[in-house]
Motif scaffolding. Sequence first.
Motif, PDB file in Angstrom:
ATOM      1  N   TYR A  40      -1.880  -5.102  12.508  1.00 55.90           N
ATOM      2  CA  TYR A  40      -1.212  -4.218  11.917  1.00 55.90           C
ATOM      3  C   TYR A  40      -0.448  -2.960  12.727  1.00 55.90           C
ATOM      4  O   TYR A  40       0.308  -2.193  12.496  1.00 55.90           O
ATOM      5  CB  TYR A  40      -1.880  -3.464  10.900  1.00 55.90           C
ATOM      6  CG  TYR A  40      -1.239  -2.582   9.805  1.00 55.90           C
ATOM      7  CD1 TYR A  40      -0.427  -3.141   8.828  1.00 55.90           C
ATOM      8  CD2 TYR A  40      -1.187  -1.491   9.789  1.00 55.90           C
ATOM      9  CE1 TYR A  40       0.262  -2.217   8.000  1.00 55.90           C
ATOM     10  CE2 TYR A  40      -0.612  -0.513   9.252  1.00 55.90           C
ATOM     11  CZ  TYR A  40       0.306  -1.083   8.075  1.00 55.90           C
ATOM     12  OH  TYR A  40       0.982  -0.337   7.384  1.00 55.90           O
ATOM     13  N   HIS A  72      -2.592 -13.197   3.744  1.00 54.99           N
ATOM     14  CA  HIS A  72      -3.176 -12.640   2.373  1.00 54.99           C
ATOM     15  C   HIS A  72      -3.619 -13.689   1.438  1.00 54.99           C
ATOM     16  O   HIS A  72      -4.249 -13.321   0.565  1.00 54.99           O
ATOM     17  CB  HIS A  72      -2.089 -11.941   1.896  1.00 54.99           C
ATOM     18  CG  HIS A  72      -1.526 -10.718   2.573  1.00 54.99           C
ATOM     19  ND1 HIS A  72      -2.542  -9.808   2.774  1.00 54.99           N
ATOM     20  CD2 HIS A  72      -0.208 -10.029   2.819  1.00 54.99           C
ATOM     21  CE1 HIS A  72      -1.991  -8.672   3.361  1.00 54.99           C
ATOM     22  NE2 HIS A  72      -0.636  -8.980   3.673  1.00 54.99           N
ATOM     23  N   ASP A 112      -7.270 -13.710   0.989  1.00 53.94           N
ATOM     24  CA  ASP A 112      -8.035 -12.606   0.244  1.00 53.94           C
ATOM     25  C   ASP A 112      -8.162 -12.850  -1.103  1.00 53.94           C
ATOM     26  O   ASP A 112      -7.474 -13.196  -1.835  1.00 53.94           O
ATOM     27  CB  ASP A 112      -6.888 -11.204   0.436  1.00 53.94           C
ATOM     28  CG  ASP A 112      -7.802  -9.987   0.038  1.00 53.94           C
ATOM     29  OD1 ASP A 112      -8.605 -10.153  -0.799  1.00 53.94           O
ATOM     30  OD2 ASP A 112      -7.648  -9.164   0.635  1.00 53.94           O
ATOM     31  N   PRO A 132      -3.341  -7.824  -1.532  1.00 47.00           N
ATOM     32  CA  PRO A 132      -2.877  -6.498  -1.252  1.00 47.00           C
ATOM     33  C   PRO A 132      -1.320  -6.692  -1.100  1.00 47.00           C
ATOM     34  O   PRO A 132      -0.664  -5.593  -0.963  1.00 47.00           O
ATOM     35  CB  PRO A 132      -3.590  -6.175   0.063  1.00 47.00           C
ATOM     36  CG  PRO A 132      -3.950  -7.443   0.603  1.00 47.00           C
ATOM     37  CD  PRO A 132      -4.282  -8.458  -0.355  1.00 47.00           C
ATOM     38  N   SER A 133      -0.744  -8.106  -0.901  1.00 47.23           N
ATOM     39  CA  SER A 133       0.595  -8.089  -0.548  1.00 47.23           C
ATOM     40  C   SER A 133       1.584  -7.785  -1.958  1.00 47.23           C
ATOM     41  O   SER A 133       2.639  -7.252  -1.662  1.00 47.23           O
ATOM     42  CB  SER A 133       1.091  -9.517  -0.125  1.00 47.23           C
ATOM     43  OG  SER A 133       0.813 -10.454  -1.294  1.00 47.23           O
ATOM     44  N   CYS A 157      -6.453  -3.280   6.506  1.00 45.51           N
ATOM     45  CA  CYS A 157      -7.389  -3.086   5.432  1.00 45.51           C
ATOM     46  C   CYS A 157      -8.269  -2.066   5.849  1.00 45.51           C
ATOM     47  O   CYS A 157      -9.129  -2.057   6.656  1.00 45.51           O
ATOM     48  CB  CYS A 157      -7.854  -4.443   5.226  1.00 45.51           C
ATOM     49  SG  CYS A 157      -8.781  -4.342   3.499  1.00 45.51           S
ATOM     50  N   TYR A 164      -4.997  -1.510   1.265  1.00 45.28           N
ATOM     51  CA  TYR A 164      -3.930  -1.943   2.325  1.00 45.28           C
ATOM     52  C   TYR A 164      -3.293  -0.929   2.879  1.00 45.28           C
ATOM     53  O   TYR A 164      -2.079  -0.494   1.834  1.00 45.28           O
ATOM     54  CB  TYR A 164      -3.257  -3.257   1.957  1.00 45.28           C
ATOM     55  CG  TYR A 164      -2.336  -3.861   2.754  1.00 45.28           C
ATOM     56  CD1 TYR A 164      -2.750  -4.267   4.195  1.00 45.28           C
ATOM     57  CD2 TYR A 164      -0.839  -4.246   2.122  1.00 45.28           C
ATOM     58  CE1 TYR A 164      -1.622  -4.725   4.832  1.00 45.28           C
ATOM     59  CE2 TYR A 164       0.128  -4.931   3.139  1.00 45.28           C
ATOM     60  CZ  TYR A 164      -0.419  -5.138   4.662  1.00 45.28           C
ATOM     61  OH  TYR A 164       0.432  -5.682   5.375  1.00 45.28           O
ATOM     62  N   SER A 169       0.754  -1.273   1.777  1.00 43.60           N
ATOM     63  CA  SER A 169       1.383  -1.369   0.190  1.00 43.60           C
ATOM     64  C   SER A 169       2.503  -0.687   0.417  1.00 43.60           C
ATOM     65  O   SER A 169       2.885   0.277   0.945  1.00 43.60           O
ATOM     66  CB  SER A 169       0.186  -0.425  -0.451  1.00 43.60           C
ATOM     67  OG  SER A 169      -1.107  -1.202  -0.299  1.00 43.60           O
ATOM     68  N   CYS A 187      -7.782  -4.234  -0.893  1.00 39.21           N
ATOM     69  CA  CYS A 187      -7.884  -5.706   0.011  1.00 39.21           C
ATOM     70  C   CYS A 187      -9.378  -6.095   0.235  1.00 39.21           C
ATOM     71  O   CYS A 187     -10.187  -5.222   0.120  1.00 39.21           O
ATOM     72  CB  CYS A 187      -7.030  -5.291   1.084  1.00 39.21           C
ATOM     73  SG  CYS A 187      -7.378  -3.749   2.089  1.00 39.21           S
ATOM     74  N   TYR A 238     -11.515  -6.666   3.680  1.00 35.29           N
ATOM     75  CA  TYR A 238     -11.113  -6.533   5.267  1.00 35.29           C
ATOM     76  C   TYR A 238     -11.819  -7.775   5.933  1.00 35.29           C
ATOM     77  O   TYR A 238     -12.854  -8.557   5.136  1.00 35.29           O
ATOM     78  CB  TYR A 238     -12.199  -5.292   5.763  1.00 35.29           C
ATOM     79  CG  TYR A 238     -13.581  -5.363   5.508  1.00 35.29           C
ATOM     80  CD1 TYR A 238     -14.409  -6.006   6.531  1.00 35.29           C
ATOM     81  CD2 TYR A 238     -14.318  -4.829   4.386  1.00 35.29           C
ATOM     82  CE1 TYR A 238     -15.747  -5.703   6.676  1.00 35.29           C
ATOM     83  CE2 TYR A 238     -15.625  -4.598   4.487  1.00 35.29           C
ATOM     84  CZ  TYR A 238     -16.520  -5.163   5.405  1.00 35.29           C
ATOM     85  OH  TYR A 238     -17.701  -5.319   5.554  1.00 35.29           O
TER      86      TYR A 238
END
Length: 309
Positions: A130, A146, A149, A159-160, A208, A220, A223, A245, A247
Motif C-alpha cells: 500500500y 480482499h 478478508d 474493506p473494499s 490495514c 483500511y 477506504s 479490515c 490485518y
Amino acid sequence: MPRLERWISIASSVALSAFLLGACGDELSVGQDFAAGGASGADGASGAGGTLGGAGGLLGDGQADVEPPECSVVKCRDQIYQCGDCHDNDADELKDAADPECLGACDNTEDSFHDGRTDQTGTRCRQDCYFDRDTGAGNDDCHWTHQCDPKSVADAYPPSGDAECAYDANARIPGVLGTCVDHASSQSQTCKDICGPLTPNGCDCFGCCELPAGSGRHVYLGSSRDGRGSCDPSVVGDPERCRPCTYVPDCYNPCTECEFCVGRGAPAPTCTNGGSRCPPGVVACDLSAGIACDARHYCVTGCCAPLAF
C-alpha cells in the motif's frame, strides 16, 4: 535555554544525523520493518515509520518557541505528490510530513489516509504494498486480495466496499501460488525487504492499520466514498468512512506501547525510555521541535525512513 541557543543545538543534532547517514541528494523518505518475521528495511532501517504528530503528523504539541525547519520538496522516485510538495493542500495549517494524513512521499492526499494516486480498488480485489508508488499487481512481491478478508461480507463488503470482493476462503490470486492462509502467514522476503521499511507502526503492508492505536480495531486506509478517500483521524470510529479490515500477520508492524504510531501521537505515559522510538541506526525526527530528516529520508512516526523505490 534561550531560543537561539536551542535552535543552534537542534541544528547541530540534525547536521550530525545527516553526517551519520551520509546525507545527499534532494529527496526525503520513509521506513521501518515488519515486527513479524524481523525483516530489515532498505538502508539498514527497521522498525520505524508511520506518522508522528509534530514529528510527522499526529503529535501536534511540540515546543511552541522552536521554528520548524524550512520545507524541502520530497520526491517519490521521479514524481512529486501532495505529501512532498511543500504546500498545505488541505488548508489545515499542516503540510507534508507534519500532516497526520501524510504517510510518506508517495502519498498524494493531505485530507485523508487514502494515497490519492490510484483508486485502491482499481484492480478490484487484488492488493500489493500500500505504501509504495503503485498499487494492485505490483513489483514488490507482496500479494493479498480482499477476498481473503473474513470481514468482506454483505452488505458493505469491507474493506473494499466491492461485492466482487466477497469473502472466499479458497480465493486465489491469478498468477500467484498459494491460498488465503498462505498469503496471511508467509509473505515473501522480497515483500518484507521492499515494503517493510515503508509500513508505518500499527499497519500491515496492505494498508490495514490499528485505529485508534491500542484499540485492537483495524481499518483500511484506502477506504473511499464516491471516488475520494473517506478515512481520516477524525472519523476512525465510523465503519462507513474507515472500513474495518483484517490485518495480514506476516507483514504487520504492530504499534507497541512505547512507539509513535498511526493514530497515536505519543507513546503511553508509562514509557520511560527517554523519547527515542527508533531502532538502532535509524535517526529520530520531530518536526515540531525543528528536528528534520536528511535529504534521503522522510519523517514518519518519529523516525527518518528511506524513500520508496
